[in-house]
Design an enzyme around this catalytic site. Structure first.
Site, mmCIF file in Angstrom:
data_model
loop_
_atom_site.group_PDB
_atom_site.id
_atom_site.type_symbol
_atom_site.label_atom_id
_atom_site.label_comp_id
_atom_site.label_asym_id
_atom_site.label_seq_id
_atom_site.Cartn_x
_atom_site.Cartn_y
_atom_site.Cartn_z
ATOM 1 N N MET A 50 0.844 -1.197 0.000
ATOM 2 C CA MET A 50 0.000 0.000 0.000
ATOM 3 C C MET A 50 0.875 1.241 0.000
ATOM 4 O O MET A 50 1.739 1.401 0.865
ATOM 5 C CB MET A 50 -0.939 0.006 1.214
ATOM 6 C CG MET A 50 -2.023 -1.055 1.146
ATOM 7 S SD MET A 50 -3.078 -1.073 2.621
ATOM 8 C CE MET A 50 -2.025 -2.013 3.747
ATOM 9 N N CYS A 96 -2.992 -1.731 -9.458
ATOM 10 C CA CYS A 96 -3.321 -0.405 -8.951
ATOM 11 C C CYS A 96 -4.280 0.315 -9.900
ATOM 12 O O CYS A 96 -3.993 0.457 -11.089
ATOM 13 C CB CYS A 96 -2.058 0.430 -8.756
ATOM 14 S SG CYS A 96 -2.412 2.114 -8.171
ATOM 15 N N LYS A 113 0.549 -9.413 -9.105
ATOM 16 C CA LYS A 113 -0.729 -9.035 -8.489
ATOM 17 C C LYS A 113 -1.575 -8.385 -9.577
ATOM 18 O O LYS A 113 -1.139 -7.417 -10.209
ATOM 19 C CB LYS A 113 -0.526 -8.074 -7.319
ATOM 20 C CG LYS A 113 -1.797 -7.769 -6.531
ATOM 21 C CD LYS A 113 -1.479 -6.950 -5.275
ATOM 22 C CE LYS A 113 -2.714 -6.839 -4.366
ATOM 23 N NZ LYS A 113 -3.760 -5.991 -4.938
ATOM 24 N N ASN A 161 -7.607 -11.589 -2.764
ATOM 25 C CA ASN A 161 -7.572 -10.250 -2.178
ATOM 26 C C ASN A 161 -8.896 -9.552 -2.471
ATOM 27 O O ASN A 161 -9.405 -9.637 -3.582
ATOM 28 C CB ASN A 161 -6.395 -9.476 -2.788
ATOM 29 C CG ASN A 161 -6.280 -8.041 -2.302
ATOM 30 O OD1 ASN A 161 -5.964 -7.151 -3.089
ATOM 31 N ND2 ASN A 161 -6.523 -7.775 -1.045
ATOM 32 N N GLY A 162 -9.410 -8.870 -1.452
ATOM 33 C CA GLY A 162 -10.627 -8.081 -1.652
ATOM 34 C C GLY A 162 -11.692 -8.372 -0.611
ATOM 35 O O GLY A 162 -12.101 -9.521 -0.433
ATOM 36 N N ASP A 163 -12.108 -7.321 0.106
ATOM 37 C CA ASP A 163 -13.255 -7.383 1.022
ATOM 38 C C ASP A 163 -13.067 -8.312 2.219
ATOM 39 O O ASP A 163 -14.035 -8.879 2.729
ATOM 40 C CB ASP A 163 -14.529 -7.801 0.270
ATOM 41 C CG ASP A 163 -14.933 -6.819 -0.799
ATOM 42 O OD1 ASP A 163 -14.421 -5.686 -0.780
ATOM 43 O OD2 ASP A 163 -15.761 -7.185 -1.657
#
Length: 277
Positions: free
Chosen positions: A18, A101, A140, A201-203
Site C-alpha cells: 500500500m 493499482c 498481483k 484479495n478483496g473485502d
C-alpha cells in the site's frame, strides 16, 4: 503447503502493498502481529532505474520482516529489467509486479492495472523481470481493465505462461476501483485453472472472513489491505483461528495506545521525528 523458490508456506496471510502505508515500520508492526508475508510499497521502475532517492528508500528491507517482497510497477520492459536487478541487490525474498493499482495517475502512464489493456505488454514485462533476476517473480492483478475486458483466468494464465510463480487476484476491475464487491468466485476459478499458488484479495473485513475465504474458495493464501490499517492485530487473530483456537480479543484501549506509540517510535527511529509527527 506450497513453495516459491526456497520459501515454504501454509495458507499464508499477507500484508498488501500500500502506497505511503506499507513502509518498514508498518510492515514490522504487522509482522509482529502475525503477518506471514509482507510487501513493500509499490515502486516506480523508471524512478528506481534512475536511482531516485525516494524510490531507493521504498525498497529497503530488513531481516526481521522476512519473507518480504519488493513490488515494482511500470510499462517499460527495459526500465523494469534495471529496476528488478537493483531490487534484487536489496535482498528481498521475491519480486512482485503490480498490475492491479487503479489510481488514475498510475494508470494514465500505463502502469498498474493500466497494463491490462495490453496483455502482450503484460507478458513482455513479466519476461523482462524474470530474465533480469534470480529471485522468484510473482504478480498481483485485477480481473480486467473494465467489464467488457473482464477475464481473470485468461489474464492469470498469461502471467503464468510468462513466468509468474504466484498470482494474487483482487477480484475487481480497474473501473470498479474499490466499489461494489470483490468476486471471489473468480478467485476460485483461478485456483482451478493455474498450477501455481493463488492468493485472494478483496473485502476481507475480519479474521473470520479471512478463514472463510481460505476454506470456501480453496485459495492458497489471502491478502489483507484496508482492514489492517486500523487493526494490524487481525493477522494474529486469523492465525489463531487457523490453528483451531479461539480468536484473541481486540487489544484494549491501553494496548492499542501502546501499539500506536510503538509504531510512532519506529517511524521516528527510521525517518526522523518530523516525518513521525
Amino acid at each position: 503447503m506450497f513453495t516459491i523458490g526456497k520459501m515454504e508456506f501454509n495458507q499464508p496471510i499477507a500484508l498488501a502493498p500500500m502506497e505511503d502505508v506499507s513502509d518498514i515500520p508498518f510492515r514490522q508492526i504487522c509482522k509482529e502481529r502475525g503477518a506471514d508475508i509482507v510487501y513493500t510499497e509499490f515502486t516506480n521502475s523508471e524512478a528506481l532505474s534512475r536511482n531516485v532517492p525516494r524510490s531507493m528508500e521504498k525498497i529497503q528491507v530488513t531481516n526481521e520482516e522476512r519473507p518480504v517482497a519488493i513490488q515494482l510497477y511500470g510499462s517499460n520492459g527495459e526500465s523494469l529489467e534495471k529496476a528488478a536487478a537493483i531490487a534484487e541487490s536489496f535482498g528481498p525474498d521475491f519480486i512482485d509486479i503490480n498490475f492491479g493499482c487503479p489510481v488514475k495517475k498510475i494508470v494514465k502512464r500505463n502502469g498498474g492495472s493500466g497494463c491490462l489493456r495490453d496483455m502482450d505488454l503484460v507478458e513482455s514485462i513479466i519476461r523482462s523481470v524474470v530474465r533480469s533476476t534470480h529471485l522468484p517473480v510473482t504478480t498481483k492483478i485485477r480481473s480486467g481493465y473494465d467489464e467488457p475486458s473482464r477475464d481473470p483466468v485468461g489474464i492469470a494464465l498469461r502471467c503464468r505462461a510468462a513466468g509468474s510463480r504466484m498470482v494474487t487476484l483482487h477480484a475487481r476491475t480497474r473501473t470498479d476501483m474499490y466499489g461494489g464487491h470483490a468476486r471471489w468466485d473468480e478467485i476460485a476459478a483461478l485456483v482451478e485453472a493455474l498450477d501455481v499458488p493463488v492468493v485472494g484479495n478483496g473485502d476481507i473485513t475480519s479474521a473470520e472472513e479471512a478463514v472463510s475465504r481460505l476454506k470456501n474458495y480453496s485459495v492458497d493464501g489471502v491478502m489483507i489491505a484496508r482492514e489492517c490499517l486500523a487493526k494490524p492485530w487481525i493477522f494474529s487473530q486469523v492465525a489463531a483461528l487457523l490453528r483451531g483456537e479461539p480468536k484473541p480479543p481486540d487489544p484494549t484501549s491501553d494496548e492499542q495506545k501502546h501499539i500506536v506509540l510503538h509504531h510512532y517510535g519506529l517511524v521516528c527511529s527510521r525517518f526522523g521525528v518530523e516525518r513521525g509527527t
